[in-house]
Motif scaffolding. Structure first.
Motif, PDB file in Angstrom:
ATOM      1  N   THR A  90       0.829  -1.204   0.000  1.00 24.23           N
ATOM      2  CA  THR A  90       0.000   0.000   0.000  1.00 24.23           C
ATOM      3  C   THR A  90       0.864   1.255   0.000  1.00 24.23           C
ATOM      4  O   THR A  90       1.977   1.267   0.501  1.00 24.23           O
ATOM      5  CB  THR A  90      -0.924   0.039   1.238  1.00 24.23           C
ATOM      6  N   HIS A  92       0.462   5.694   0.687  1.00 27.95           N
ATOM      7  CA  HIS A  92      -0.389   6.621   1.434  1.00 27.95           C
ATOM      8  C   HIS A  92      -1.619   7.006   0.620  1.00 27.95           C
ATOM      9  O   HIS A  92      -2.698   7.250   1.166  1.00 27.95           O
ATOM     10  CB  HIS A  92       0.404   7.881   1.813  1.00 27.95           C
ATOM     11  N   SER A  93      -1.480   7.017  -0.694  1.00 24.63           N
ATOM     12  CA  SER A  93      -2.600   7.395  -1.567  1.00 24.63           C
ATOM     13  C   SER A  93      -3.663   6.307  -1.649  1.00 24.63           C
ATOM     14  O   SER A  93      -4.718   6.501  -2.246  1.00 24.63           O
ATOM     15  CB  SER A  93      -2.083   7.706  -2.971  1.00 24.63           C
ATOM     16  N   ASN A  94      -3.379   5.128  -1.079  1.00 31.38           N
ATOM     17  CA  ASN A  94      -4.342   4.017  -1.125  1.00 31.38           C
ATOM     18  C   ASN A  94      -5.288   3.991   0.069  1.00 31.38           C
ATOM     19  O   ASN A  94      -6.057   3.036   0.233  1.00 31.38           O
ATOM     20  CB  ASN A  94      -3.596   2.665  -1.163  1.00 31.38           C
ATOM     21  N   GLU A  95      -5.271   5.021   0.918  1.00 32.96           N
ATOM     22  CA  GLU A  95      -6.037   4.982   2.159  1.00 32.96           C
ATOM     23  C   GLU A  95      -7.528   4.757   1.937  1.00 32.96           C
ATOM     24  O   GLU A  95      -8.210   4.176   2.780  1.00 32.96           O
ATOM     25  CB  GLU A  95      -5.813   6.272   2.955  1.00 32.96           C
ATOM     26  N   GLU A  96      -8.052   5.204   0.802  1.00 34.39           N
ATOM     27  CA  GLU A  96      -9.482   5.031   0.514  1.00 34.39           C
ATOM     28  C   GLU A  96      -9.870   3.558   0.449  1.00 34.39           C
ATOM     29  O   GLU A  96     -11.032   3.199   0.645  1.00 34.39           O
ATOM     30  CB  GLU A  96      -9.829   5.711  -0.817  1.00 34.39           C
ATOM     31  N   LEU A  98      -8.346   1.092   2.333  1.00 29.90           N
ATOM     32  CA  LEU A  98      -7.887   0.328   3.487  1.00 29.90           C
ATOM     33  C   LEU A  98      -9.011  -0.310   4.284  1.00 29.90           C
ATOM     34  O   LEU A  98      -8.920  -1.476   4.677  1.00 29.90           O
ATOM     35  CB  LEU A  98      -7.010   1.194   4.388  1.00 29.90           C
TER      36      LEU A  98
END
Length: 229
Positions: A90, A92-96, A98
């Motif tokens: 992952t 940081h831009s993948n938080e949506e 998680l």
């Protein structure tokens, strides 16, 4: 410590899913140092085909990929398989994604960029959860997978039948979840039909062997492990 990794992982298979060819090549070459069977895929569609063909023990997947992304791929795997270990790469831009991935029972998240330290941490976690000779069912009750026995208070040894050992191991692998009747039938009864009478008799006999109660029935759904620490 690396010697432990090499010994424990040598017979385990892993699937690496990454859409950037250069990154995937580096990861795969690193994985080949630990694993005998390393499979690779460039997107979720190819990964799912590889998963169906080879049934790897571990999946290491990126999230954002063309054709089928990592979330969609994991959804397809988890629709029928709750046991394969899945590690997600992952950013940081993948938080949506998680929260959705957490609900899909992901075993480990690795923050990009992947390096040897992060990979080793994930692999040690896998070993601790899946490859140790004994697993803790409670603070004083351990399941010895090789002896096919329960160890109580570090001294009392209780022999188990294969199906009893497999059932307790299945509950442990799905701790904090309910193991459905269907899953029990598919994994323990294999090609035979599991009648409700047969299951109740099996659970009754197993409970009679247990020095403490660690099995909870969830009405009309299945069973779960009562973790006591």
């Amino acid at each position: 410590m690396e010697k432990i990794l090499l010994e424990k992982l040598k017979d385990i298979s892993i699937l690496c899913v990454e859409d950037e060819d250069g990154i995937r090549e580096v990861i795969v070459n690193t994985l080949k140092y630990y694993f005998k069977d390393v499979y690779e895929a460039c997107d979720g569609e190819e990964a799912y085909d590889m998963y169906l063909e080879y049934k790897p023990k571990i999946i290491l997947s990126d999230i954002q990929m063309k054709n089928m992304n990592g979330v969609e791929f994991v959804k397809k795997v988890r629709s029928t398989d709750r046991n394969t270990t899945i590690m997600m790469l992952t950013a940081h831009s993948n938080e949506e994604y998680l929260m959705e991935l957490i609900n899909l029972n992901i075993n480990h998240f690795i923050l990009k960029p992947l390096n040897l330290k992060k990979l080793n941490e994930a692999l040690y976690k896998y070993i601790n959860e899946n490859l140790l000779d004994q697993i803790a069912l409670s603070s004083n009750l351990f399941l010895d997978l090789h002896k096919r026995a329960l160890i109580y208070n570090d001294k009392e040894e209780i022999s188990l039948r294969k199906r009893e050992k497999d059932f307790l191991h299945l509950l442990y692998e799905n701790k904090n979840q309910i193991v459905s009747y269907t899953q029990i039938e598919e994994e323990l009864w294999l090609d035979k039909e599991m009648t409700s009478h047969a299951l109740k008799s099996f659970i009754k006999d197993l409970r009679a062997k247990l020095p403490i109660n660690i099995i909870k029935n969830v009405s009309q759904e299945g069973y779960t492990l009562l973790l006591k620490h």
